[in-house]
Scaffold this active site. Structure first.
Site, PDB file in Angstrom:
ATOM      1  N   ASP A 162      45.041  30.586  40.406  1.00 27.12           N
ATOM      2  CA  ASP A 162      45.620  31.479  39.180  1.00 27.12           C
ATOM      3  C   ASP A 162      46.153  30.567  38.227  1.00 27.12           C
ATOM      4  OD1 ASP A 162      47.682  33.099  37.995  1.00 27.12           O
ATOM      5  OD2 ASP A 162      47.062  34.322  39.326  1.00 27.12           O
ATOM      6  N   SER A 195      45.399  35.683  34.486  1.00 24.80           N
ATOM      7  CA  SER A 195      45.559  36.457  35.517  1.00 24.80           C
ATOM      8  C   SER A 195      45.250  38.139  35.432  1.00 24.80           C
ATOM      9  CB  SER A 195      46.974  36.284  36.295  1.00 24.80           C
ATOM     10  OG  SER A 195      46.927  36.726  37.663  1.00 24.80           O
TER      11      SER A 195
END
Length: 357
Positions: free
Chosen positions: A215, A63
């Site tokens: 993610d 991320s």
């Protein structure tokens, strides 16, 4: 934990540099995600680069950590440590510019009171309601993501893949299989970085090789196993963004969602730390030889006390004052780690592994 292959293998990574500067200790970095809170890791990296005694063999990241890792690796390949520092500063400045040109901004009152949450921002309140009622395929049908342009302006991905001096392992979650996929240096593209940072309530899944990705924090925040199997250095410095511990019980809807997010994004890392702790204990007890299994030396840089004071909405706050505040806190924590733990690098673990158990 279910794992997909690490594409590229040994041939997919740049060769490790053979020349090591005197007094430099080589480590691997593990960078967590956390939106704007990733500016804390920016500060940590900035201080380690400035200090000059820490060499970096590889970075595993997810991320916001994946963005820091990619920008830093590109900066190192183009201009060494100072080039990496400039690249990171340029990236976060552009992130702030992109955020401040959008609707999610602190209110006037928040600015003058130095409140970093967006909870009183009308635009955030509207966005929060929309995200609960509609998917990004509905409220963002064109899949606009300002971070794509920022990444493309800050990183020449073709040069990074060809000339990268640091091994990169970026994690993303395969939506179809539920497994973590780890992308290596030769595969890094803007899509890969955006996939690693794709929060499903904000952005449409990023498609890579025909598969959708969300993610990486859901399955590896960050994944440690690539460092065990693909790196020479046994030292791993984890830069924590998400607090492991919180006192009390969350009561409001936002507090509950924030804690769920922290628990889920820490769970994969905690599982890997338990395995490392178990293997280390077997080596110490002489039940297996150090060499049959690899002894990992774990270090940690964090400021959970400060992170616990931040609202979940502040992860979307790109205000420059807030980002530089987090940077400065990260620099201070890195300096403390250098003073207290640098001498132990290469010799022993300094992180409290019991905290993961």
């Amino acid at each position: 934990m279910k794992h997909e292959r690490i594409n590229g293998g040994a041939g997919g990574q740049p060769a490790a540099e053979t020349k090591v500067e005197a007094g430099v200790k080589t480590v691997n970095l593990a960078l967590q995600g956390g939106g704007a809170h990733g500016a804390f890791a920016w500060g940590v990296l900035d201080k380690l680069l400035e200090d000059g005694r820490v060499g970096i063999e590889a970075i595993t990241a997810t991320s916001a950590g994946a963005m820091n890792a990619t920008v830093m690796a590109y900066g190192l390949s183009e201009g060494g440590r100072e080039g990496a520092r400039r690249a990171l500063a340029n990236f976060w400045r552009r992130v702030s510019h992109a955020a401040m040109s959008g609707p999610l901004q602190p209110s006037f009152w928040d600015r003058i009171t130095h409140n970093h949450a967006l909870d009183s921002s009308p635009a955030f309140l509207v966005f929060d309601i929309m995200a609960r009622l509609m998917s990004p395929y509905q409220f963002n049908p064109t899949n606009w993501n300002p971070l794509r342009r920022v990444l493309e302006e800050c990183v020449d991905f073709e040069r990074l893949r060809a000339n990268g001096k640091v091994k990169l392992f970026l994690s993303a979650t395969n939506v179809r299989t539920g497994k973590v996929r780890v992308f290596t240096t030769c595969e890094i593209t803007p899509d890969v970085v955006l996939a690693s940072a794709c929060l499903p309530f904000m952005f449409q899944a990023v498609e890579i090789d025909g598969d959708p990705y969300w993610d990486g924090g859901y399955m590896g925040n960050p994944a440690i196993y690539p460092l065990i199997y693909n790196c020479d250095s046994r030292d791993v410095v984890i830069v924590h963004i998400n607090p492991l511990m919180r006192e009390g019980t969350p009561k409001t809807a936002q507090e509950i969602l924030n804690r769920i997010n922290e628990i889920s994004f820490n769970s994969s890392l905690m599982r890997e730390m338990r395995v490392i702790h178990f293997v280390t204990r077997l080596i110490d007890e002489g039940k297996i030889a150090d060499g049959d299994m690899k002894r990992m030396l774990i270090h940690s840089i964090s400021d959970d006390e400060m992170m616990r004071t931040l609202s979940v909405s502040s992860k979307l706050n790109g205000d420059w004052e807030f980002l530089t505040h987090l940077r400065d806190v990260g620099r201070a924590r890195a300096l403390r780690w250098l003073r207290e733990s640098f001498d132990s690098v290469g010799n022993q673990t300094t992180a409290d592994l019991d905290a993961y158990l």
